[in-house]
Structures are given as C-alpha cells and as structure tokens.
Design an enzyme around this catalytic site. Structure first.
Site, PDB file in Angstrom:
ATOM      1  N   LYS A  78       0.885  -1.199   0.186  1.00  0.00           N
ATOM      2  CA  LYS A  78       0.258  -0.076  -0.059  1.00  0.00           C
ATOM      3  C   LYS A  78       0.958   1.311   0.145  1.00  0.00           C
ATOM      4  O   LYS A  78       1.961   1.342   0.664  1.00  0.00           O
ATOM      5  CB  LYS A  78      -0.972  -0.104   1.108  1.00  0.00           C
ATOM      6  N   SER A 153      -9.495   1.875   3.461  1.00  0.00           N
ATOM      7  CA  SER A 153      -8.632   2.623   2.680  1.00  0.00           C
ATOM      8  C   SER A 153      -7.888   1.710   1.817  1.00  0.00           C
ATOM      9  O   SER A 153      -7.263   2.206   0.709  1.00  0.00           O
ATOM     10  CB  SER A 153      -7.927   3.617   3.385  1.00  0.00           C
ATOM     11  N   SER A 177      -9.803  -0.779   7.492  1.00  0.00           N
ATOM     12  CA  SER A 177      -8.872  -0.611   6.093  1.00  0.00           C
ATOM     13  C   SER A 177      -8.348  -1.816   5.398  1.00  0.00           C
ATOM     14  O   SER A 177      -8.110  -1.781   4.279  1.00  0.00           O
ATOM     15  CB  SER A 177      -7.917   0.441   5.902  1.00  0.00           C
TER      16      SER A 177
HETATM   17  N1  GLN Z   1     -12.704   3.672   7.332  1.00  0.00           N
HETATM   18  C1  GLN Z   1     -12.127   4.054   8.467  1.00  0.00           C
HETATM   19  C2  GLN Z   1     -11.512   5.490   8.439  1.00  0.00           C
HETATM   20  O1  GLN Z   1     -12.083   6.092   7.209  1.00  0.00           O
HETATM   21  C3  GLN Z   1     -10.944   3.176   8.358  1.00  0.00           C
HETATM   22  C4  GLN Z   1      -9.726   3.851   7.942  1.00  0.00           C
HETATM   23  C5  GLN Z   1      -8.303   2.981   8.104  1.00  0.00           C
HETATM   24  O2  GLN Z   1      -8.415   1.785   8.592  1.00  0.00           O
HETATM   25  N2  GLN Z   1      -7.184   3.446   7.738  1.00  0.00           N
HETATM   26  O3  GLN Z   1     -10.938   6.020   9.207  1.00  0.00           O
END
Ligand code: GLN
Length: 483
Positions: A78, A153, A177
């Site tokens: 990532k 994400s 994410s």
């Molecule tokens: N969807 C969650 C957020 O927007 C998780 C993001 C993540 O785990 N990096 O914070």
C-alpha cells in the site's frame, strides 16, 4: 504452463520441482497488471527491479540453495509503506514526488524472506476513507463489478489480490481498512494485534490504532506472510515483545470444538443488510451443528464505538499530519508570501484533499481547550470500557464473531456528500482497533446482488495462531456446498 496457483505452498512446490521459475511468474504478473490498468489498483510498478530480484532468486535455487520462506512470492504494498528510494505518497498531492529515505520493517522482512515487491497499491489519502475514492490517483474499481467501490482505505491492495495482480498485499488497518476492502472484494484480510507487526516506516494516521495488515487469497497464505513479518522490532517502541508462534507446524486441530460469542446488538443494527444478517445466523447454526458453541452476549456500547473511534483517530491524525508543512515535508506552494502562517496555509490547503482537511479540523476541535474533556477524555474513557469488556469476553470464549460490514460493496459515488453515513458503516471493524485485538475477514458468501461478503472473527490479544486456525477451519466450512 499455468502461473495461477491456489496457494503459496503450491507455487513453492512448483518452484522446488523446477516446474516454474520466478522470472516467468514475475513476467506473468507484470502482464496481468498491465492488462488490468483500468482498475487503477497498482499505481507504481517496479518491473526492472522485480525481474532482477526474480533472476537472483532463480539463480540461488539453481546453485543448490534452499527455498526461502517467501521465496518468489509476488507482493504489492500500500502507498503508505516506505520502501527506500521509491516514491511514497499516501495517495496525497501533499507527498507527490517524495521518495522514502528508509524501508519499513515489514517490507524489509518480506524482502529478507525472499518476496518480490512488484508494485505499490492505491488507497484513500492518508488511509482515511472506506471506498478508495479519496485518492489523489483517482478511485480504484472493484474487479467483481466495476461500478462498485473496492472498499478502503486499502482498496488497491484488495483489488490487486482479487484480480490476481499479485499473490499477497500489505495494507494498513486503523479502523477496518484491511478487513472491509477484503470483504468487499472476496479475499482474506488480517488485522493483527496492535503492535504485532512493526509500524516503523508506516505513514502515521492514528498511531494508537494503526496496524499493518495482510491480504491474501487464503488464510494459509496470509498466515505464512504474517509469520515472516510479525514480531518485536527495536525500531518501533510499541511493537510487542511476545514470541510469534508460526502457523506452519501448528495447523488446525480438526476435532477441536470452539466457543464463539457474538454481540446481540451487532445483528440488530437497523442498517445491516437483512441478507447478511440471515446468512450469518444460518452460518452460526451450521457451526452449532458441528458441535461448536455460538452464544449471543448482551452489548450496550455499540452506539458509542464509531463516535469514539472518530474522536480519537481525528485527534491523533491532526497531530500526526502537522508535520506536512511544506518546509520539512510535502507540497510547497508556488505562491510567494513573506508571511509564515500564510505560507503554511497555502501549502496545506493545496496539498491535502477534503476528507483529510475535515479530519484535521475535527481532531483540532476535539483537542481544543474548551472541548478536550467533553470529547477527547470521554472517548478515552469509552475506549477503556470497551477494552475491559473484550477481556471479559475472552475469559469465556475463544473468539468473537460479527459481520465485517453492514452492506456489500456500494456504488462509486454512493456516499458522496455523506461522510457521516460512510463513517457509520465502520461499526463492525473499529471495535478491534479500539481494543487492539486481532481480526480476520474471511470471505465465502455471495449476496443475491452478485457481490461477495464474509464473516469477521476476533480473538484475544496476541493469539493470531488461534485466529488463523479458526480462519482456516471456517474457510473449509464455507467452501462446503451446503452453505
Ligand atoms: N474507514 C475508516 C476510516 O475512514 C478506516 C480507515 C483505516 O483503517 N485506515 O477511518
């Protein structure tokens, strides 16, 4: 000759028997990445380097050396993981053109174990989001249906595995994410215990939540990668000193009967897709029929977990992202100004996207002197209560089971203008990050809308071995035709 293996173990057997070579496999994956460019999952490809790594690995095997633990495994990472000399942007205009000065421990451990880093995957800007739409590189498309989001994400990593552009991928999971995009794309996603995999070289979002996680096609593949990258790291003071007991050699005990718990409230959430609810309830019956205990527990904090997560992570993010001032790091405005504050303002308002700005503002608000106790301190107290509750659960049960997401993958643009709606959908994943326990998303169901979804399992801190055993067991149950 086929280059599509059902598992890393099968691929490595083929390598051992001289049926394939790493270079052929790298070329195969490079071609797949090229063919699937429209998905926008892989944003940088290291073709020459990957081919060189493959040639070196092939030569080492030919000279009689043993296969390394991740020998020839094709990996993507990532765009929040540092890899020395390579661009890392957190999918933000703020960092475009920035090259890593050092390599993340997790990435270094992959390389040391013989894995080949073939490219970098798209994500939401600074890992903030649930759809991969907040990316300076544009959205990633779900390979199962190109009109749907892949989740986020780490959407690019999920799609890279889903579409067969790599064997495994590293993502990061601050509030879901890894698990949520894995669920939306029908692949396996692991968030380990907080501190299990070193965060050294991971671009920070919410430091007391951030975990590097792993995507793969099977639980075994994910467990193999985990075994090779987890463990204490002197470069990360929050990394856990506990020994990592590898999955290989400690495989599942087929006759073992587990004690599973689920929180009653998680299945009565108004926003939960009824088909997901019914499917999970039938899955629980299947487990009971096989001799396991599946018990419902009363849980009255469900309404508080998303607000608690967003108060605490935005607070941490506002502090972590203050380093991007355009002087030491990040985008520097072309505007000429003598005023330092104005200079910062230009740099940050041009460099960051809307979601990141929203969170910095929220975080600064909850930390501000008049509101600190009402929001930040209160949220810390709720976090502590959740932590105490989860410890209690694992006194009586081996694992906690719940959905991964209330819906299957939604349409691109489906949550446009509705950030709170998107936040609320994190309800099943943020629990593991608030309490630090490991969580695994296991795919296996198909919705009548044609999209995949799965089930999430959490276990006690540090017990990834049990998580992988349960995961492999459930994977087997879910492959059974009567489910
Ligand atoms: N969807 C969650 C957020 O927007 C998780 C993001 C993540 O785990 N990096 O914070």
């Amino acid at each position: 000759m086929t280059f599509q293996f059902t598992s890393i173990a099968e691929y490595q057997n083929a390598l051992r028997n001289g049926m394939v070579s790493c270079i052929d496999v790298v070329d195969y994956y490079l071609n797949e990445i090229e063919k699937n460019k429209h998905l926008n999952a892989v944003i940088a490809v290291f073709d020459a380097e990957a081919r060189k790594q493959a040639e070196d690995l092939d030569a080492s095997l030919q000279s009689g050396e043993q296969l390394r633990p991740l020998h020839g495994v094709i990996v993507t990472i990532k765009d929040v993981l540092c890899y020395k000399g390579h661009e890392v942007t957190a999918s933000s205009n703020m960092l475009k053109g920035f090259r890593s000065l050092y390599t993340a421990t997790a990435v270094q451990r992959l390389i040391d174990a013989g894995a080949i880093i073939i490219g970098v995957t798209n994500c939401d800007e600074f890992a903030m989001g649930s759809s991969n739409e907040n990316s300076a590189w544009g959205p990633t498309l779900n390979a199962a249906d190109n009109t749907k989001v892949p989740g986020g994400s780490s959407g690019g990593s999920a799609v890279a595995v889903q579409a067969g552009l790599c064997m495994v991928s590293l993502g990061s999971d601050t509030g879901g994410s890894v698990r949520q995009p894995a669920d939306f794309c029908g692949v396996v996603g692991l968030k380990p215990t907080y501190g299990r995999i070193s965060r050294y070289g991971l671009i920070a979002y919410g430091s007391s939540f951030d975990c590097i996680g792993i995507f793969g096609r099977t639980v075994e593949d994910v467990a193999l990668v985990y075994d090779n990258i987890a463990g204490e790291d002197p470069l990360d003071a929050t990394s856990l000193p506990w020994p990592v007991i590898p999955f290989s050699g400690n495989d599942i005990e087929p006759e073992k009967k587990y004690r599973f718990a689920y929180f009653d409230a998680t299945l009565h959430l108004p926003g939960l897709d009824p088909e997901i609810k019914n499917t999970l309830e039938s899955f629980f019956s299947v487990l009971r029929n096989r001799g396991h205990v599946v018990e419902s527990l009363h849980f009255d904090l469900l309404d508080y977990i998303v607000p608690t997560y967003y108060v605490l992570t935005t607070a941490e993010a506002s502090s972590n992202l203050s380093r991007y001032d355009g002087i030491r790091f990040g985008h520097r405005t072309p505007h000429k100004t003598e005023d330092l504050t104005e200079f910062y303002e230009f740099n940050r308002s041009e460099g960051f996207g809307n979601e990141v700005k929203r969170r910095i503002l929220l975080g600064s608000f909850v930390l501000s002197s008049g509101y600190y106790d009402a929001y930040f301190t209160k949220a810390q107290q709720v976090r502590r209560m959740l932590y105490d509750q989860v410890l209690n659960v694992f006194k009586g049960f081996d694992a906690l089971v719940m959905p991964v997401s209330p819906t299957t993958a939604f349409s691109l643009g489906g949550h446009k203008g509705d950030p709170v709606g998107m936040y609320l959908a994190d309800i099943y994943t943020v629990f593991a990050n608030l309490t630090g326990v490991p969580g695994l998303a296991i795919p296996g169901f198909r919705h009548s809308n044609g999209l995949p979804f799965g089930v999430q399992v959490m276990v006690n801190h540090g017990d990834e071995l049990t998580l992988h055993r349960i995961g492999k067991y459930m994977q087997g149950v879910l492959q059974h035709p009567d489910i």
